[in-house]
Structure formats: C-alpha cells, structure tokens
Design an enzyme around this catalytic site. Sequence first.
Site, PDB file in Angstrom:
ATOM      1  CD  GLU A 159      -0.459   0.695   4.313  1.00  0.00           C
ATOM      2  OE1 GLU A 159       0.363  -0.135   4.413  1.00  0.00           O
ATOM      3  OE2 GLU A 159      -1.436   0.716   4.291  1.00  0.00           O
ATOM      4  NE  ARG A 219      -6.510   0.250   0.643  1.00  0.00           N
ATOM      5  CZ  ARG A 219      -6.344  -0.445   1.484  1.00  0.00           C
ATOM      6  NH1 ARG A 219      -5.671   0.343   2.746  1.00  0.00           N
ATOM      7  NH2 ARG A 219      -7.113  -1.614   1.806  1.00  0.00           N
ATOM      8  CE1 TYR A 273      -3.823   4.537  12.123  1.00  0.00           C
ATOM      9  CE2 TYR A 273      -3.822   4.646   9.740  1.00  0.00           C
ATOM     10  CZ  TYR A 273      -4.562   4.950  10.903  1.00  0.00           C
ATOM     11  OH  TYR A 273      -5.664   5.491  10.781  1.00  0.00           O
ATOM     12  CG  HIS A 281      -2.067  -0.928   1.027  1.00  0.00           C
ATOM     13  ND1 HIS A 281      -2.792  -1.508   2.207  1.00  0.00           N
ATOM     14  CD2 HIS A 281      -2.577  -1.507   0.191  1.00  0.00           C
ATOM     15  CE1 HIS A 281      -3.524  -2.370   1.777  1.00  0.00           C
ATOM     16  NE2 HIS A 281      -3.522  -2.219   0.579  1.00  0.00           N
ATOM     17  CG  HIS A 334      -0.033  -3.756   4.961  1.00  0.00           C
ATOM     18  ND1 HIS A 334      -0.881  -3.605   4.286  1.00  0.00           N
ATOM     19  CD2 HIS A 334       0.583  -5.022   4.599  1.00  0.00           C
ATOM     20  CE1 HIS A 334      -0.994  -4.375   3.141  1.00  0.00           C
ATOM     21  NE2 HIS A 334      -0.250  -5.540   3.417  1.00  0.00           N
ATOM     22  CD  GLU A 352      -2.018  -2.883   9.200  1.00  0.00           C
ATOM     23  OE1 GLU A 352      -1.594  -1.559   9.071  1.00  0.00           O
ATOM     24  OE2 GLU A 352      -2.596  -3.241   8.313  1.00  0.00           O
TER      25      GLU A 352
END
Lengths: 308, 94
Positions: A71, A126, A197, A68, A195, A269
């Site tokens: 990020e 994204r 967050y 993504h 990834h 994440e």
Amino acid sequence: PRNTDDFVYTNYHNLNTIYSFMDMLVAEHSDLVSKIVIGQSYEGRPLNVLRFSTGANRPGMWLDTGIHSREWVTQASGVWFAKKIVTDYGRDPALTDILNNYDIYLEIITNPDGYQYTQTKDRMWRKTRKPNPGSSCVGVDPNRNWDAGFGGAGSSSSPCSETYRGPSAHSEPEVKAIVDFVKSHGNIKSFVSIHSYSQMLLYPYGYTRTPAKDQAELHELARKAITELQSLYNTRYTYGSIITTIYQASGGTIDWTYDQGIKYSYTFELRDTGRYGFILPANQIVPTAEETWLALMAIMEHTKNNPY
Amino acid sequence: KETFEGHQVLRITANNEAQITLLKELSEQGHLGLDFWMEPIRESLPIDVRVPFNSLQAVRAFLAYNHIEYLVMIEDVQNLLDEEQRQMLKSHVI
C-alpha cells in the site's frame, strides 16, 4: 536529496531513501525530532519510529503507515506527514498546541521486509517475510496477528492466504515491537493505523459485532474528521466500525489498542476506490497526504481537548 | 523477478448472496493464483481481484457463466508498474 527540502514528496521511494529521509529530518530538527528503534524486523531491519516531542513525560499520540507493504501511498503519506509536522510546528497554532502537550510517534515503514520485497521482487506483497515452518508460503498478515479476537473469523489459518494470522498472537516481530512499545509507554492516548485503499475511516471493532463502549463518540469524531478531509478535494469517504463498514476481521491492530484502553483508536483506508488500488499514480501522493492530514489533525485535536 | 504482464484487476459486483457464495468458492481455488484486493463479503461492497494472465480466461468464463457482473479496472498491471518505475527513476535522476 541532501536535505528534506530537496526530497521529492511527489514520488515513491525505496526503503533506504526513506530511512535516509528520517535521519535527515532528525539531523535538521534535533530539538523536535528523534528516532527510536523499537525493534527489528524478521530480516533484521530496524523498526524506526520518529518521536516529535517538545518536553518530557508527555502523553503520546501514535501514527503508523504501511503495515501492509504494497500500500505504497500510505508510506509515502507518512513521509509527507513527518515533514508537515516539523514545518507546521511553531506556525500552525493547532499543531503547536498539540505538540506542546503531547508527543507524536510516527512509524513510517511498519513492515520494512515487506516493503523491500515490493520494491525488488513482488510489487503486490502484503505480508511480513518470515517463513512458515512446514509450508512453502511465506509471511503473516500483520493486521491479523494482534491479540484481539485472534484466530477468529475474518482471518485465515492457512500460511498461503493473504490474511494468514500467524501461529500465535504477536508472533511477528513487527507487531510485537509495537505491542511492547505501547505497553512500556503506558500513556498513548490515540492510535491511528493507516492503510490504503478504499477511502474509509474505521473504529473498533472488527472481531465482534458488540459495539465499542465509546462508539457514539468515535462515530461523531469520525464524521468530523471526514468532513475535514473532504473539505480539501471533496474525496468521498465512508466511516463506521470495521465489522459493519467493511467486514469481519479478527486480530486487527486497533481492536487490540482499543482493548488496551486507547480510546481514540482508528484505522484509515486512503485513496483510491479501486481504479488503481495499490498502484496509485505518484501524482496522487501529495493530495492524498494533504487531505488525510486534515483528518489526522481533527483526531489529534479532539484527543488533546478530551483528556481521559 | 516476478512480473505482472497481462494481469488484470477486475471489479466484480455480486447481486445476491448466491453469487457471493460462488465468489468465495472461486477465491478458494488456489491454482488460479487470484489475489483478492477486496474480498467477497456482501452484496453492497465491490470485490476487486487481481487475476494472473494464465487464469483470465477461466475466471472471466466463470463470471460470465454465472451471470456475475464485472468490469476490468486495470487492463495490465505491469503497464502501471512500469510507469511507476519510470517515475521513480526520473525522480532519482533529478
């Protein structure tokens, strides 16, 4: 920067700078690192994977960052991981032992078209950048494009949605390249897709509530990895299966890798919990990467110590 | 070049399933241009959404009318982006 020691790891960098970083790293450590081009993005950019290897015919461990594109702390952490590996090999016994038995594959810019777009046009982009026939909306969510519950709940059929799954599984060249690589390699033993967050470490499944058959082991390893991560800066993480911890998401990366037989499949994440979200200040890049590395080491060590 | 001047990121806390349903309906209002960073799924999870300046009034009114709690997590997205850009330029100079 003229070499990877001069590289400023405390800042975000554009695509060409990161591509140059990879080339510098390979040139400086050609006995340990090589660059593999596993495919091309829709706009024709190379999909580069760094291969860290000390011998032939080794099983592999996979890491990818930044599927993504917005990020940014993820790709920045990937750069730091690459430097960390070459720095620690021969010095850190645990990593040395891993690399004496396994190859590590690291794809730092998993969605280069998207990353370039975030650098030049839309910081919040994204998805991929492939046009969708019949729609003015562009791109597919590459974390809904995998052949694992593809088309199910937790993904969208609308090209204008941020979670658009695409016309078919593996329709995106950025996804297909990894699929082809994993299949052709045939001996990948762990797969961590990173990834940001929201500070979570997740394991399959996302598309079904049926527990993964290795759930108990995956859960215990996640606990161990997060304990390691928190030991550095006491950053709070949660962990569990995707569907129980965050939400139902069909067509996700690690559901596919797990169903391919890669037992140690996880998705991270990274920081933070929302204060900055995708606009995490650059001074948090290195702390984020440092703490994440401890968790990655826990997963990689466990993979090495528990062959299957 | 698209800018994000005046865009805010709201952290919304839903207190019940009815509010989740309302927020899902809100997310389907394409004309508002909302970008959900964390989607409305269940009460125990926060919902983060970037709201373009033009939609701020409507969205905040919607939340207030329905007694849905929220806080402004990022006051102006463009300010943060500008700061990020300054840091990157500084790095390039170095």
